[in-house]
Design a protein around this motif. Structure first.
Motif, PDB file in Angstrom:
ATOM      1  N   ALA A 185       0.649  -1.048  -0.079  1.00 44.00           N
ATOM      2  CA  ALA A 185      -0.417   0.257  -0.054  1.00 44.00           C
ATOM      3  C   ALA A 185       0.489   0.881  -0.060  1.00 44.00           C
ATOM      4  O   ALA A 185       1.608   1.749   0.957  1.00 44.00           O
ATOM      5  CB  ALA A 185      -0.781  -0.151   1.243  1.00 44.00           C
ATOM      6  N   GLU A 186       1.117   1.772  -1.187  1.00 43.95           N
ATOM      7  CA  GLU A 186       2.349   2.976  -1.090  1.00 43.95           C
ATOM      8  C   GLU A 186       1.500   4.077  -1.337  1.00 43.95           C
ATOM      9  O   GLU A 186       0.068   4.923  -1.433  1.00 43.95           O
ATOM     10  CB  GLU A 186       2.504   3.097  -3.162  1.00 43.95           C
ATOM     11  CG  GLU A 186       3.358   1.758  -3.217  1.00 43.95           C
ATOM     12  CD  GLU A 186       4.121   2.014  -2.124  1.00 43.95           C
ATOM     13  OE1 GLU A 186       5.227   3.309  -2.589  1.00 43.95           O
ATOM     14  OE2 GLU A 186       4.802   0.899  -1.250  1.00 43.95           O
ATOM     15  N   VAL A 187       1.826   5.529  -0.370  1.00 43.92           N
ATOM     16  CA  VAL A 187       1.245   6.278   0.213  1.00 43.92           C
ATOM     17  C   VAL A 187       1.810   7.125  -1.334  1.00 43.92           C
ATOM     18  O   VAL A 187       2.757   7.470  -1.862  1.00 43.92           O
ATOM     19  CB  VAL A 187       2.617   7.317   1.289  1.00 43.92           C
ATOM     20  CG1 VAL A 187       1.772   8.742   1.250  1.00 43.92           C
ATOM     21  CG2 VAL A 187       1.812   6.518   2.425  1.00 43.92           C
ATOM     22  N   LEU A 220      -3.858   6.394  -1.218  1.00 38.83           N
ATOM     23  CA  LEU A 220      -2.899   5.361  -1.281  1.00 38.83           C
ATOM     24  C   LEU A 220      -3.268   4.647  -2.653  1.00 38.83           C
ATOM     25  O   LEU A 220      -3.948   4.683  -2.954  1.00 38.83           O
ATOM     26  CB  LEU A 220      -2.996   4.462  -0.354  1.00 38.83           C
ATOM     27  CG  LEU A 220      -3.383   5.568   1.234  1.00 38.83           C
ATOM     28  CD1 LEU A 220      -3.815   4.440   2.062  1.00 38.83           C
ATOM     29  CD2 LEU A 220      -1.973   5.807   1.935  1.00 38.83           C
ATOM     30  N   ARG A 272      -7.226   5.082  -6.719  1.00 39.52           N
ATOM     31  CA  ARG A 272      -6.619   5.171  -5.486  1.00 39.52           C
ATOM     32  C   ARG A 272      -7.822   4.929  -4.364  1.00 39.52           C
ATOM     33  O   ARG A 272      -8.766   5.296  -4.536  1.00 39.52           O
ATOM     34  CB  ARG A 272      -5.615   5.582  -5.638  1.00 39.52           C
ATOM     35  CG  ARG A 272      -5.807   6.817  -5.370  1.00 39.52           C
ATOM     36  CD  ARG A 272      -4.015   7.182  -6.060  1.00 39.52           C
ATOM     37  NE  ARG A 272      -4.534   9.746  -6.238  1.00 39.52           N
ATOM     38  CZ  ARG A 272      -3.650  10.436  -6.357  1.00 39.52           C
ATOM     39  NH1 ARG A 272      -3.256   9.901  -5.762  1.00 39.52           N
ATOM     40  NH2 ARG A 272      -4.369  11.302  -6.151  1.00 39.52           N
ATOM     41  N   VAL A 280       1.314   0.238   5.301  1.00 41.95           N
ATOM     42  CA  VAL A 280       1.092   1.628   4.561  1.00 41.95           C
ATOM     43  C   VAL A 280       2.692   2.460   4.414  1.00 41.95           C
ATOM     44  O   VAL A 280       3.709   2.373   5.265  1.00 41.95           O
ATOM     45  CB  VAL A 280       0.288   2.541   4.416  1.00 41.95           C
ATOM     46  CG1 VAL A 280       0.654   3.751   4.414  1.00 41.95           C
ATOM     47  CG2 VAL A 280      -0.992   1.880   4.541  1.00 41.95           C
ATOM     48  N   ARG A 339       6.090   4.222   1.528  1.00 37.66           N
ATOM     49  CA  ARG A 339       6.970   4.108   0.279  1.00 37.66           C
ATOM     50  C   ARG A 339       7.909   3.322   0.122  1.00 37.66           C
ATOM     51  O   ARG A 339       9.213   3.853   0.443  1.00 37.66           O
ATOM     52  CB  ARG A 339       6.988   5.469  -0.074  1.00 37.66           C
ATOM     53  CG  ARG A 339       5.667   6.763   0.506  1.00 37.66           C
ATOM     54  CD  ARG A 339       6.868   8.374   0.330  1.00 37.66           C
ATOM     55  NE  ARG A 339       6.883   8.556  -1.384  1.00 37.66           N
ATOM     56  CZ  ARG A 339       6.501   9.016  -2.148  1.00 37.66           C
ATOM     57  NH1 ARG A 339       5.756   9.825  -1.872  1.00 37.66           N
ATOM     58  NH2 ARG A 339       6.938   9.234  -3.322  1.00 37.66           N
TER      59      ARG A 339
END
Length: 148
Positions: free
Chosen positions: A13-15, A29, A63, A102, A104
């Protein structure tokens, strides 16, 4: 229902965006290596108390978007300082998969914790500040301010 397009170790889960302002923290996200129709942001207290909050994640242009009210964070714990670790739960109830941490992880910027600093906000006598950990995960530190 979440559909994996990579192995579980490659899903995250990318910020995309963090907007701490106006009495809330707005998160946007993206899922990498998976797709999902629905998701829930899970905040887990790091202090071992197993305290947990769940906030709905709305679909936003392919997203997810979540609004975290500062007041909710401020009144949730009574310690002088506590940390919330953030997870995105996008699993189907039958899969049994764990929520994704969560952070990067796939942005080719190693050491995100040294590159991004977000302003603190205050609510109900508590200073609330999102930050990236040394593992490039997103957490929120809450510190009760001294009366004085």
């Amino acid at each position: 229902m979440a559909k994996l397009t990579r192995s579980p170790q490659e899903c995250s889960a990318e910020v995309d965006e963090v907007w701490p302002r106006d009495g809330q923290i707005l998160l946007r996200l993206s899922l990498v290596g998976a797709t999902a129709e629905k998701a829930v942001l899970v905040l887990k207290a790091r202090d071992g108390s197993r305290a947990e909050m769940r906030l709905p994640a709305d679909e936003y242009g392919g997203r997810f978007q979540v609004r975290i009210p500062l007041e909710t964070l401020a009144i949730a714990c009574t310690a002088r300082e506590w940390i919330w670790d953030l997870y995105l739960d996008c699993r189907d109830a039958d899969t049994g998969e764990e929520p994704l941490r969560v952070g990067r992880h796939w942005d080719d910027i190693p050491g995100t914790h040294k590159s991004f600093v977000y302003p603190a906000q205050r609510s109900a006598g508590v200073r609330v500040e999102p930050y990236f950990t040394v593992k490039d995960n997103l957490s929120i530190v809450c510190t009760r301010e001294q009366a004085g």
